[in-house]
Design a protein around this motif. Structure first.
Motif, mmCIF file in Angstrom:
data_model
loop_
_atom_site.group_PDB
_atom_site.id
_atom_site.type_symbol
_atom_site.label_atom_id
_atom_site.label_comp_id
_atom_site.label_asym_id
_atom_site.label_seq_id
_atom_site.Cartn_x
_atom_site.Cartn_y
_atom_site.Cartn_z
ATOM 1 N N ASN A 187 0.829 -1.200 0.000
ATOM 2 C CA ASN A 187 0.000 0.000 0.000
ATOM 3 C C ASN A 187 0.867 1.255 0.000
ATOM 4 O O ASN A 187 0.597 2.222 -0.724
ATOM 5 C CB ASN A 187 -0.912 -0.018 1.227
ATOM 6 N N ALA A 188 1.931 1.240 0.824
ATOM 7 C CA ALA A 188 2.849 2.387 0.873
ATOM 8 C C ALA A 188 3.517 2.604 -0.477
ATOM 9 O O ALA A 188 3.640 3.737 -0.948
ATOM 10 C CB ALA A 188 3.904 2.166 1.952
ATOM 11 N N LEU A 189 3.941 1.516 -1.102
ATOM 12 C CA LEU A 189 4.604 1.629 -2.399
ATOM 13 C C LEU A 189 3.656 2.186 -3.452
ATOM 14 O O LEU A 189 4.017 3.065 -4.231
ATOM 15 C CB LEU A 189 5.131 0.261 -2.835
ATOM 16 N N GLU A 190 2.407 1.680 -3.450
ATOM 17 C CA GLU A 190 1.443 2.148 -4.449
ATOM 18 C C GLU A 190 1.133 3.626 -4.260
ATOM 19 O O GLU A 190 1.025 4.384 -5.227
ATOM 20 C CB GLU A 190 0.165 1.318 -4.376
ATOM 21 N N PHE A 191 0.975 4.057 -3.020
ATOM 22 C CA PHE A 191 0.648 5.463 -2.791
ATOM 23 C C PHE A 191 1.873 6.361 -2.922
ATOM 24 O O PHE A 191 1.734 7.559 -3.162
ATOM 25 C CB PHE A 191 -0.062 5.640 -1.453
ATOM 26 N N PHE A 192 3.070 5.792 -2.777
ATOM 27 C CA PHE A 192 4.276 6.546 -3.131
ATOM 28 C C PHE A 192 4.268 6.799 -4.630
ATOM 29 O O PHE A 192 4.473 7.929 -5.086
ATOM 30 C CB PHE A 192 5.529 5.764 -2.738
ATOM 31 N N ASP A 193 4.023 5.742 -5.415
ATOM 32 C CA ASP A 193 3.972 5.886 -6.867
ATOM 33 C C ASP A 193 2.889 6.879 -7.286
ATOM 34 O O ASP A 193 3.078 7.698 -8.180
ATOM 35 C CB ASP A 193 3.683 4.526 -7.523
ATOM 36 N N PHE A 194 1.723 6.783 -6.612
ATOM 37 C CA PHE A 194 0.585 7.618 -6.969
ATOM 38 C C PHE A 194 0.783 9.063 -6.520
ATOM 39 O O PHE A 194 0.449 9.998 -7.235
ATOM 40 C CB PHE A 194 -0.680 7.049 -6.319
ATOM 41 N N GLY A 195 1.345 9.234 -5.322
ATOM 42 C CA GLY A 195 1.430 10.563 -4.724
ATOM 43 C C GLY A 195 2.679 11.348 -5.025
ATOM 44 O O GLY A 195 2.696 12.569 -4.865
ATOM 45 N N VAL A 196 3.761 10.677 -5.478
ATOM 46 C CA VAL A 196 5.008 11.402 -5.731
ATOM 47 C C VAL A 196 4.806 12.437 -6.841
ATOM 48 O O VAL A 196 5.565 13.420 -6.935
ATOM 49 C CB VAL A 196 6.132 10.402 -6.101
ATOM 50 N N TYR A 197 3.797 12.244 -7.648
ATOM 51 C CA TYR A 197 3.415 13.231 -8.669
ATOM 52 C C TYR A 197 3.245 14.612 -8.043
ATOM 53 O O TYR A 197 3.606 15.625 -8.627
ATOM 54 C CB TYR A 197 2.104 12.752 -9.304
ATOM 55 N N ASN A 198 2.670 14.645 -6.808
ATOM 56 C CA ASN A 198 2.423 15.919 -6.142
ATOM 57 C C ASN A 198 3.707 16.672 -5.813
ATOM 58 O O ASN A 198 3.728 17.906 -5.810
ATOM 59 C CB ASN A 198 1.646 15.685 -4.842
ATOM 60 N N TYR A 253 -5.519 -2.627 13.107
ATOM 61 C CA TYR A 253 -5.192 -3.278 11.839
ATOM 62 C C TYR A 253 -5.549 -2.379 10.653
ATOM 63 O O TYR A 253 -4.743 -2.169 9.748
ATOM 64 C CB TYR A 253 -5.948 -4.605 11.718
ATOM 65 N N SER A 254 -6.773 -1.863 10.660
ATOM 66 C CA SER A 254 -7.237 -1.064 9.525
ATOM 67 C C SER A 254 -6.489 0.264 9.418
ATOM 68 O O SER A 254 -6.392 0.840 8.330
ATOM 69 C CB SER A 254 -8.738 -0.797 9.642
ATOM 70 N N SER A 255 -5.948 0.754 10.535
ATOM 71 C CA SER A 255 -5.243 2.043 10.505
ATOM 72 C C SER A 255 -4.015 2.002 9.608
ATOM 73 O O SER A 255 -3.548 3.051 9.137
ATOM 74 C CB SER A 255 -4.840 2.462 11.923
ATOM 75 N N TRP A 256 -3.488 0.810 9.348
ATOM 76 C CA TRP A 256 -2.319 0.699 8.478
ATOM 77 C C TRP A 256 -2.631 1.149 7.055
ATOM 78 O O TRP A 256 -1.731 1.574 6.323
ATOM 79 C CB TRP A 256 -1.782 -0.732 8.480
ATOM 80 N N ALA A 257 -3.900 1.061 6.651
ATOM 81 C CA ALA A 257 -4.264 1.490 5.293
ATOM 82 C C ALA A 257 -3.986 2.971 5.094
ATOM 83 O O ALA A 257 -3.493 3.391 4.040
ATOM 84 C CB ALA A 257 -5.736 1.180 5.026
ATOM 85 N N LEU A 258 -4.315 3.795 6.096
ATOM 86 C CA LEU A 258 -4.036 5.230 5.999
ATOM 87 C C LEU A 258 -2.614 5.550 6.444
ATOM 88 O O LEU A 258 -1.937 6.397 5.844
ATOM 89 C CB LEU A 258 -5.022 6.033 6.849
ATOM 90 N N ALA A 259 -2.141 4.872 7.482
ATOM 91 C CA ALA A 259 -0.799 5.148 7.996
ATOM 92 C C ALA A 259 0.260 4.941 6.914
ATOM 93 O O ALA A 259 1.218 5.707 6.817
ATOM 94 C CB ALA A 259 -0.505 4.259 9.205
ATOM 95 N N THR A 260 0.077 3.916 6.094
ATOM 96 C CA THR A 260 1.067 3.658 5.049
ATOM 97 C C THR A 260 0.997 4.695 3.933
ATOM 98 O O THR A 260 1.987 4.913 3.224
ATOM 99 C CB THR A 260 0.892 2.251 4.460
ATOM 100 N N ALA A 308 4.193 6.652 2.747
ATOM 101 C CA ALA A 308 4.546 6.924 1.349
ATOM 102 C C ALA A 308 4.869 8.395 1.149
ATOM 103 O O ALA A 308 5.816 8.746 0.431
ATOM 104 C CB ALA A 308 3.387 6.509 0.440
ATOM 105 N N THR A 309 4.075 9.272 1.778
ATOM 106 C CA THR A 309 4.330 10.706 1.677
ATOM 107 C C THR A 309 5.662 11.066 2.335
ATOM 108 O O THR A 309 6.420 11.914 1.832
ATOM 109 C CB THR A 309 3.195 11.500 2.339
ATOM 110 N N THR A 310 5.953 10.432 3.477
ATOM 111 C CA THR A 310 7.221 10.667 4.170
ATOM 112 C C THR A 310 8.405 10.277 3.285
ATOM 113 O O THR A 310 9.374 11.037 3.131
ATOM 114 C CB THR A 310 7.279 9.860 5.476
ATOM 115 N N PHE A 311 8.316 9.089 2.703
ATOM 116 C CA PHE A 311 9.386 8.614 1.827
ATOM 117 C C PHE A 311 9.517 9.529 0.612
ATOM 118 O O PHE A 311 10.632 9.893 0.195
ATOM 119 C CB PHE A 311 9.095 7.172 1.392
#
Length: 447
Positions: free
Chosen positions: A35-46, A166-173, A177-180
């Motif tokens: 999830n972190a990797l996907e949102f890094f890929d998706f969000g690094v555009y910003n 458990y579910s908090s990892w979906a947003l936390a990651t 991703a934004t941190t990375f």
């Protein structure tokens, strides 16, 4: 005939056998990394939207146009999220969460690779623009399918008293991703011009590096998800599940219309606040308040850290005090602080003010976003949970979240005021609060 009956009976018995319990830690780690990797890929555009706005669109005398087009390209990918949610969510409900999660990470990597190698407008004209838009559309499909499959696996693998954590990892990651992404952006911006002895290296090719990093990490994400126990149903059970899934979209609308409306309204508030607080404040400060771009990256980096750490803490808190209380507090504070946050930035355009505003807004955004994602999952039955969550969340995001930065930027032009984005943030928050009187904390997870 007897052999056929015996075979069918054996399949029914096999289908009835209890599924092997998936290790909670393994599920969290595989889901979190992917999830972190996907949102890094998706969000690094910003992080590099300022460069993209110049490189992939026709030159113009209006400095706002390029940025608006870049934000529009970011937002158009969100229109594909409902499609990805329906297709991949149905696939996950029919064939299992694991293969769906591998599919999403593969699609996201393909879109990321296309952005990394896309020709600019100067070198290829509109073919460069088309490549960029196509890549964002593919990423939109992947992101739409990811949230339903990964969230369902996290919720279904959790003990009843730890579903919040458990579910908090979906947003936390997403925060991770934004941190990375922030660290990569800051490092490249600070050191690449020095190493190459070229002040223009970031606009020339340095902005492409994070996209190649995302592609390089994709095989690790796929491997982690492939290492999970196979949660695919038995072939006979899959046939039965397929019949359910074929009808599920219609049944979801007919039988769960209340959950859909509540979920979409709650999602609107969460996503607008998330994209404004995590990404837009930094871009806004650099573009309109003339702060150094590195301070914009620092603001996004701070937002990512707070979302990651705060997301996990809020998940634990929601297991103890419930979901709804946290959502009410979050929405109320964001509504009250929307205008003051932009007023402070306009009147005191200092890095310390920017970081303070981001700190407060991200904390309260996270406080509400984590329980919202969990509530939607808990209110949906298992047989349509991946499809249902992906559809509700993707539609809510597509309506407002994906274009949050576009509308925030456009509002400045429409109202000729630098505080105009506050009205968009406040309006979306107020709209989402209409759902608050109509749901209670779910006590049990529907099967």
């Amino acid at each position: 005939m007897a052999d056929t009956l015996t075979s069918a009976a054996s399949e029914e018995v096999a289908a009835a056998k209890p599924e092997k319990k998936v290790s909670g830690r393994r599920v969290i780690f595989a889901s979190a990394f992917g999830n972190a990797l996907e949102f890094f890929d998706f969000g690094v555009y910003n992080f590099f939207v300022v460069y993209i706005g110049v490189l992939f669109f026709p030159p113009t005398s209006d400095p706002n146009i390029g940025l608006l087009l870049a934000f529009a390209t970011f937002g158009v990918s969100f229109f594909m999220r409902p499609l990805g949610g329906i297709l991949i969510g149905a696939y996950a409900d029919r064939f299992g969460r694991k293969p769906a999660m591998v599919l999403t990470i593969s699609l996201m990597s393909l879109g990321t690779l296309l952005i990394g190698i896309a020709p600019t407008y100067a070198s290829a004209g509109y073919w460069g623009t088309i490549t960029l838009v196509l890549a964002r559309l593919i990423q939109g499909v992947a992101a739409g399918g990811e949230v339903g499959a990964s969230m369902s696996m996290l919720v279904e693998s959790a003990p009843a008293n730890r579903r919040g954590f458990y579910s908090s990892w979906a947003l936390a990651t997403q925060g991770l991703a934004t941190t990375f992404g922030g660290l990569v952006a800051l490092s490249l911006s600070a050191y690449l011009p020095v190493i190459t002895n070229s002040p223009d290296v970031m606009s020339e090719w340095g902005w492409r590096v994070p996209f190649f990093i995302g592609v390089a990490l994709a095989p690790i994400g796929c491997w982690l998800r492939l290492s999970l126990e196979n949660d695919m149903p038995h072939p006979r059970a899959a046939k039965t599940q397929a019949a359910v899934v074929r009808e599920s979209a219609v049944k979801l609308l007919a039988q769960h219309i209340r959950v859909i409306i509540i979920g979409i309204l709650l999602t609107i508030g969460s996503t607008v606040a998330t994209y404004i607080s995590l990404y837009y404040y930094g871009t806004y400060a650099a573009k309109y308040l003339k702060m150094d771009q590195n301070y914009a990256y620092a603001a996004m980096l701070l937002a990512g850290i707070l979302t990651f750490v705060g997301g996990l803490l809020v998940g634990v808190l929601s297991d103890h005090v419930g979901r709804k209380k946290l959502v009410v507090i979050s929405r109320t504070v964001i509504l009250l602080f929307a205008y003051p946050s932009f007023w402070l930035l306009v009147n005191y355009p200092e890095p310390a003010v920017l970081l303070s505003v981001v700190f407060v807004m991200v904390c309260f955004t996270t406080l509400g976003a984590v329980p919202v994602m969990l509530v939607i999952s808990e209110l949906l039955p298992k047989r349509i949970r991946a499809l249902g969550f992906a559809l509700v969340y993707s539609v809510g995001v597509a309506i407002f979240g994906g274009f949050a930065q576009f509308f925030a930027t456009q509002s400045i032009v429409w109202l000729d005021s630098l505080t105009a984005p506050a009205w968009y943030l406040g309006g979306a928050t107020l709209l989402s609060m209409l759902a608050l009187p109509f749901f209670k904390d779910p006590k049990h997870l529907e099967e």
